[in-house]
Scaffold this active site. Structure first.
Site, PDB file in Angstrom:
ATOM      1  N   ASP A 188      -1.747  -0.901  -3.823  1.00 60.16           N
ATOM      2  CA  ASP A 188      -1.959  -0.067  -5.011  1.00 60.16           C
ATOM      3  C   ASP A 188      -0.712  -0.043  -5.894  1.00 60.16           C
ATOM      4  OD1 ASP A 188      -0.236   1.634  -3.613  1.00 60.16           O
ATOM      5  OD2 ASP A 188      -1.909   2.617  -2.621  1.00 60.16           O
ATOM      6  N   ASP A 247      -8.838 -14.567 -17.871  1.00 60.85           N
ATOM      7  CA  ASP A 247      -9.667 -15.099 -16.797  1.00 60.85           C
ATOM      8  C   ASP A 247     -10.742 -16.049 -17.339  1.00 60.85           C
ATOM      9  OD1 ASP A 247     -10.338 -14.551 -13.845  1.00 60.85           O
ATOM     10  OD2 ASP A 247     -12.274 -14.199 -14.807  1.00 60.85           O
ATOM     11  N   ASP A 270       0.845  -1.190   0.000  1.00 61.16           N
ATOM     12  CA  ASP A 270       0.000   0.000   0.000  1.00 61.16           C
ATOM     13  C   ASP A 270       0.885   1.246   0.000  1.00 61.16           C
ATOM     14  OD1 ASP A 270      -1.820   2.002   0.480  1.00 61.16           O
ATOM     15  OD2 ASP A 270      -2.157   1.450   2.588  1.00 61.16           O
ATOM     16  N   ASP A 279      -3.961   3.951   2.731  1.00 60.98           N
ATOM     17  CA  ASP A 279      -5.404   3.753   2.971  1.00 60.98           C
ATOM     18  C   ASP A 279      -5.726   2.300   3.337  1.00 60.98           C
ATOM     19  OD1 ASP A 279      -5.117   2.413   0.590  1.00 60.98           O
ATOM     20  OD2 ASP A 279      -6.696   3.507  -0.483  1.00 60.98           O
ATOM     21  N   ASP A 299      -4.387  -8.798 -16.563  1.00 57.72           N
ATOM     22  CA  ASP A 299      -5.475  -9.756 -16.416  1.00 57.72           C
ATOM     23  C   ASP A 299      -6.574  -9.328 -17.381  1.00 57.72           C
ATOM     24  OD1 ASP A 299      -7.170 -11.739 -15.134  1.00 57.72           O
ATOM     25  OD2 ASP A 299      -5.880 -11.479 -13.387  1.00 57.72           O
ATOM     26  N   HIS A 354      -4.139 -16.293  -6.172  1.00 63.22           N
ATOM     27  CA  HIS A 354      -5.065 -15.519  -5.329  1.00 63.22           C
ATOM     28  C   HIS A 354      -6.386 -16.241  -5.065  1.00 63.22           C
ATOM     29  CE1 HIS A 354      -6.375 -14.924  -9.385  1.00 63.22           C
ATOM     30  NE2 HIS A 354      -7.499 -14.386  -8.956  1.00 63.22           N
ATOM     31  N   ASP A 355      -6.597 -17.385  -5.716  1.00 60.97           N
ATOM     32  CA  ASP A 355      -7.833 -18.152  -5.517  1.00 60.97           C
ATOM     33  C   ASP A 355      -7.613 -19.428  -4.708  1.00 60.97           C
ATOM     34  OD1 ASP A 355      -9.278 -16.392  -7.139  1.00 60.97           O
ATOM     35  OD2 ASP A 355      -8.817 -17.532  -8.960  1.00 60.97           O
ATOM     36  N   GLU A 368      -6.561 -19.041 -18.524  1.00 61.18           N
ATOM     37  CA  GLU A 368      -7.010 -19.703 -17.293  1.00 61.18           C
ATOM     38  C   GLU A 368      -8.215 -20.555 -17.654  1.00 61.18           C
ATOM     39  OE1 GLU A 368      -8.658 -18.922 -12.783  1.00 61.18           O
ATOM     40  OE2 GLU A 368      -9.558 -17.986 -14.512  1.00 61.18           O
TER      41      GLU A 368
HETATM   42  C1  NOJ Z   1     -11.073 -16.467 -11.804  1.00 65.88           C
HETATM   43  C2  NOJ Z   1     -10.348 -15.462 -10.971  1.00 65.88           C
HETATM   44  O1  NOJ Z   1      -9.038 -15.912 -10.761  1.00 65.88           O
HETATM   45  C3  NOJ Z   1     -11.137 -15.286  -9.701  1.00 65.88           C
HETATM   46  O2  NOJ Z   1     -10.451 -14.545  -8.721  1.00 65.88           O
HETATM   47  C4  NOJ Z   1     -12.448 -14.641 -10.048  1.00 65.88           C
HETATM   48  O3  NOJ Z   1     -13.266 -14.577  -8.903  1.00 65.88           O
HETATM   49  C5  NOJ Z   1     -13.185 -15.428 -11.140  1.00 65.88           C
HETATM   50  N1  NOJ Z   1     -12.333 -15.879 -12.190  1.00 65.88           N
HETATM   51  C6  NOJ Z   1     -14.262 -14.567 -11.755  1.00 65.88           C
HETATM   52  O4  NOJ Z   1     -13.676 -13.550 -12.513  1.00 65.88           O
END
Ligand code: NOJ
Length: 569
Positions: A37, A214, A29, A33, A106, A337-338, A264
């Site tokens: 970023d 994505d 950051d 905040d 992305d 991140h998922d 992806e």
């Molecule tokens: C895959 C992304 O990696 C994820 O973070 C997102 O929630 C879904 N696609 C929907 O865009």
């Protein structure tokens, strides 16, 4: 274009590259905040350069209501103020390029935000010029719109609840495979596709070097939408290959600079992946597949966990290795991140074993064939955070799941273990830069809790420190750059019946590499034949000097250690 970036690369330059993923909200950051970023990214470029990565994949920074942390885009041509400005992004691109690092954006085009102008026009009236840009359908026959069961199909959204939302004003439902604020674009409409390609060209002209796409294999929906499993209906849909080839022709075929395209693709299998990435078909450079991270999904869905053994994990990843040996290319990753943190999920995050197992996971991934991805903090051995309760969660997927299941009578106590194990917030806690307040992530109140273990696990404690997880990643990245056998060699799975030893050979010309990795705390006596001809070989990399000596002098691999040996001729 800064001189540092070589544009005269072979088409498949990315075979020897390593990608680093930045999830900007949680990276650093810069303005206090509490939310990461682009200024924060600029503050930490030395870290990326030190690691030696070739490419940064930047998760979405576009204008967005942030319903799904930026994966719901309301303007593809601007940066959300929470992350900074377009000028900041230009600065990031230039600064990365000056360090010889490329930037991949992305590309989220299965859906937009419901606040995107395209959707606002589409929902305005049934007669709107853009009505057909999204998937609008009347209620199920014999039902009144808005009542339970009136949805056009029984599809469930990936984020719980129906995949259709009723629009009272125009008397139809719209489709959203993800949240109701993420309506699906209709790729059957040629204008939609052209608008997406134009936007991609705009970003390339601005200097970015490619796209991570994505859920791209969900964009071609069947001609008729019918009841049944939504994933089954939308994964690798009927026109998927046609659309990706068209995109390649429209956006990349004449592009003068080196670029990278990553699809992806949830639910993709090896055969389909080979088709998507066969260079002759001109679709995408590599896939990001899910098989190994989906292994633990139980009958009740993602949060219903079933145990996964190392041999199951190995079987999956090695089948992908052999399946794409002749044609096609894969991305290699343990987390993003998922997904939960790699060391907590596949390694052993007990303090005694954490560093060793984090390094060993890295050894395996980075000596396989494919393009490795490092997710921010993975290179530090960051762990999952044992969230105390729902109030500490931020992710729409986990929160919707809890709300839906609680409404059905389940208790928080029953539901929390699954969310703790695989909830996406595990990966989204701030990157641990220092042992100081807020882990050096922010001078404000972070938007999500900082893991208390930042006092032990942080970048400052590892940069330049021999034996650290970070320096091991750095050495592995250098190895891929320097050893063609790592970047391009063939793969031979070895000792596949062993319960705890992950072993494989690589070969390229007269070079041979042998990777031996332990997935247990106990020492492993290595099968004698595995070491034939390797006792005198050079050590390409090891998790510790003792690990290498143990293998070459004693035929023993110590707990959670790993070694890669190399020889020629
Ligand atoms: C895959 C992304 O990696 C994820 O973070 C997102 O929630 C879904 N696609 C929907 O865009």
């Amino acid at each position: 274009m800064p001189a540092a970036l070589d544009q005269h690369l072979p088409r498949d330059w990315w075979t020897s590259a390593v990608v680093y993923q930045i999830y900007p909200r949680s990276f650093a950051d810069g303005d206090g905040d509490g939310i990461g970023d682009l200024r924060g990214v600029l503050d930490h470029l030395d870290h990326l350069e030190h690691l030696g990565v070739d490419v940064v994949w930047l998760s979405p920074v576009y204008r967005s209501p942030q319903d799904d942390n930026g994966y719901d885009i309301s303007d593809y041509h601007d940066v959300d103020p929470v992350f900074g400005s377009l000028a900041d992004l230009d600065e990031v691109v230039a600064a990365l390029h000056a360090r010889g690092i490329r930037l991949v954006m992305d590309l989220v085009v299965n859906h937009t935000s419901d606040e995107h102008a395209w959707f606002e026009e589409s929902r305005f009236s049934r007669g709107s010029d853009r009505r057909d840009w999204y998937w609008w359908r009347p209620p199920r026959e014999g039902h009144t719109g808005g009542e339970p069961g009136a949805e056009p199909t029984d599809w469930r959204s990936f984020f719980s609840g129906p995949a259709w939302t009723w629009d009272e004003a125009t008397g139809e439902y719209y489709l959203h495979l993800f949240s109701r604020k993420q309506p699906d674009l209709n790729w059957e409409n040629q204008q939609v596709r052209q608008a997406v390609y134009a936007m991609m060209r705009w970003w390339l002209a601005r200097g970015v070097d490619g796209f991570r796409m994505d859920v791209i294999n969900l964009v071609s929906k069947p001609a008729t939408l019918t009841d049944g499993d939504a994933s089954h209906a939308v994964v690798d849909g009927p026109r998927m290959h046609e659309f990706l080839h068209e995109m390649h022709q429209e956006v990349f075929a004449e592009h003068p600079r080196a670029f990278l395209t990553v699809g992806e693709m949830p639910g993709v299998d090896v055969d389909e992946a080979r088709r998507y990435t066969d260079p002759e078909r001109q679709e995408v450079d590599m896939v990001f597949q899910f098989e190994h991270v989906d292994l633990g999904i139980g009958p009740g869905g993602k949060f219903d966990r079933v145990p996964v053994t190392m041999p199951q994990l190995r079987e999956s990843l090695m089948r992908w290795q052999t399946g794409l040996a002749e044609r096609g290319w894969n991305s290699l990753y343990w987390d993003n991140h998922d997904q939960p943190r790699a060391v907590s999920r596949f390694g052993d995050d007990d303090p005694v074993w954490r560093e060793r197992s984090a390094k060993t996971l890295a050894t395996v991934l980075h000596t396989l064939r494919g393009t490795p991805y490092v997710y921010q903090g993975e290179e530090l051995g960051m762990t999952n955070l044992p969230f105390a309760g729902p109030e500490e969660l931020r992710d729409i997927e986990s929160l919707n799941h809890l709300a839906e299941r609680q409404a059905g009578g389940a208790s928080v106590e029953e539901l929390l273990p699954g969310v703790r194990e695989v909830g996406r917030d595990n990966a989204r806690t701030p990157v641990q830069w220092t042992a100081g307040p807020g882990a050096g992530f922010s001078e404000g109140e972070p938007w999500i809790g900082v893991n208390l273990n930042h006092t032990e696990i942080n970048a400052r404690a590892q940069v330049g420190v021999a034996g650290s997880v970070l320096e091991h990643y750095r050495a592995l990245i250098a190895l891929r750059h320097d050893e063609p056998v790592v970047a391009r060699g063939g793969v031979t799975p070895l000792a596949m019946e062993h319960p705890d030893l992950w072993a494989f050979g690589r070969d390229f010309g007269d070079a041979r590499l042998l990777t031996l990795a332990s997935f247990t705390r106990e020492p492993i006596s290595l099968p004698e034949d595995l070491l034939d001809g390797w006792r005198e070989a050079d050590v390409a990399i090891s998790t510790s000097p003792e690990a290498a000596a143990g293998v070459q002098d004693g035929g023993v691999l110590l707990g959670w250690e790993s070694v890669a040996l190399v020889r020629r001729g």
